[in-house]
Design an enzyme around this catalytic site. Sequence first.
Site, PDB file in Angstrom:
ATOM      1  N   SER A  24       1.291  -0.933  -0.421  1.00  0.00           N
ATOM      2  CA  SER A  24       0.320   0.315  -0.171  1.00  0.00           C
ATOM      3  C   SER A  24       0.791   1.319   0.476  1.00  0.00           C
ATOM      4  CB  SER A  24      -0.966   0.201   1.489  1.00  0.00           C
ATOM      5  OG  SER A  24      -2.000  -0.582   0.952  1.00  0.00           O
ATOM      6  N   LYS A  70       0.569   4.074  -2.460  1.00  0.00           N
ATOM      7  CA  LYS A  70      -0.783   4.682  -2.425  1.00  0.00           C
ATOM      8  C   LYS A  70       0.009   5.817  -2.626  1.00  0.00           C
ATOM      9  CE  LYS A  70      -4.246   1.950  -0.078  1.00  0.00           C
ATOM     10  NZ  LYS A  70      -3.973   0.736   0.026  1.00  0.00           N
ATOM     11  N   SER A  93      -5.761   3.742   5.027  1.00  0.00           N
ATOM     12  CA  SER A  93      -5.086   3.110   3.410  1.00  0.00           C
ATOM     13  C   SER A  93      -5.847   2.000   2.880  1.00  0.00           C
ATOM     14  CB  SER A  93      -4.006   1.724   3.921  1.00  0.00           C
ATOM     15  OG  SER A  93      -2.896   0.865   3.138  1.00  0.00           O
TER      16      SER A  93
END
Length: 377
Positions: A55, A58, A115
């Site tokens: 993640s 991102k 997230s």
Amino acid sequence: MKKIISVIIALFLCNSVPVFAIESELDAESVILMEASTGEVLYEKNADAPLPPASVTKIMTVLLIMEAIHQGKFELGDKVSVSEHAANMGGSQVYLEPGEQMTVDELLKCVVVASANDAAAALAEFCCGSEEEFVDQMNRRAKELGMNNTHFENTNGLDDTTTKHLTSARDIAIMSAELLKHEQIFAYTNIWMDTIRNGTFGLTNTNRLIRFYKGANGLKTGSTSKAGFCISATALRDGLQLIAVVMASPTRDARNNIAVKLLDHGFANYGFYADEAADLENVTIPVKGSVNTEITVRVPDSFRKLVEKNQKDKIERFVSIESELKAPIKQGTTVGNITYTMNGKEIGSMPIVANENADRIEFWDLLKIALKKLAIF
């Protein structure tokens, strides 16, 4: 003799910046410590290895959204309608429903704090029409930033079906530094706990350093079975903005501990040398052939240099200014410089410029001066 040798070794250790005595404790495939404003690398280990980022992906997703807002494409208050594709992302999510509407501001909070994969996909579709087009933009932006070991396949870092969704610790630090240029990001990264949907759904920051590490102000965590535990941890102290990236660590605690050790190393051993050059405020230079017989000077900017703390007192400053100038002189013309050295080696310089114009004297100016002198006598 043993005592003498011990003293010499002790003095050497006291006057040298420790490269990690704890290096063997850095249980991660790849790490880097970077200062954000200069891009200077303070420590690295296998920093260019392409690895799955989970993640931490991102960061690029949020960067593109922030840049789109800055460019006026849309605003934080704009409503986003969630597609079925975004709602079915899976993984970490805030359980968006198809057709549900949230503002860009709320979705950014979901992405950065919790997230949320579904929120990331919804923002991508709102920005570019489809996640595929948004991913293309992610890859184009990565190239523009010089992220040479990066290829994105999605907006969120889910890697069950990806084959080349890879980046490196250095590339993550680069995009992190770029995101930190947007002050709005701190409105989300500094949140520890919050809610959405009128307080009915709670969010807790996946980055525990925000709560437990002094100066922590971001940025993004990530973990999958393929990527291990990753983080881009940012912290600010005494004007020093550090970025510590950890990739492929075996556990969350190990990842966080490594990030803390990297940040501690940076804050303990590095700082900015700054010089405002204020003592030039009253300096003037004679000017030949001008109505103005002299001009004042200034330094356009302050000098800042990232240095090891134990080297600050070894910095010397040398000022060189023209002894006399010839008109015409335009404001901003370079008339000298300040050179900074450390241990005899130049580490930077700043121009000294004219603070005003000095026009060439003309016939009528000479006549006026002559008439004034005649009037005196």
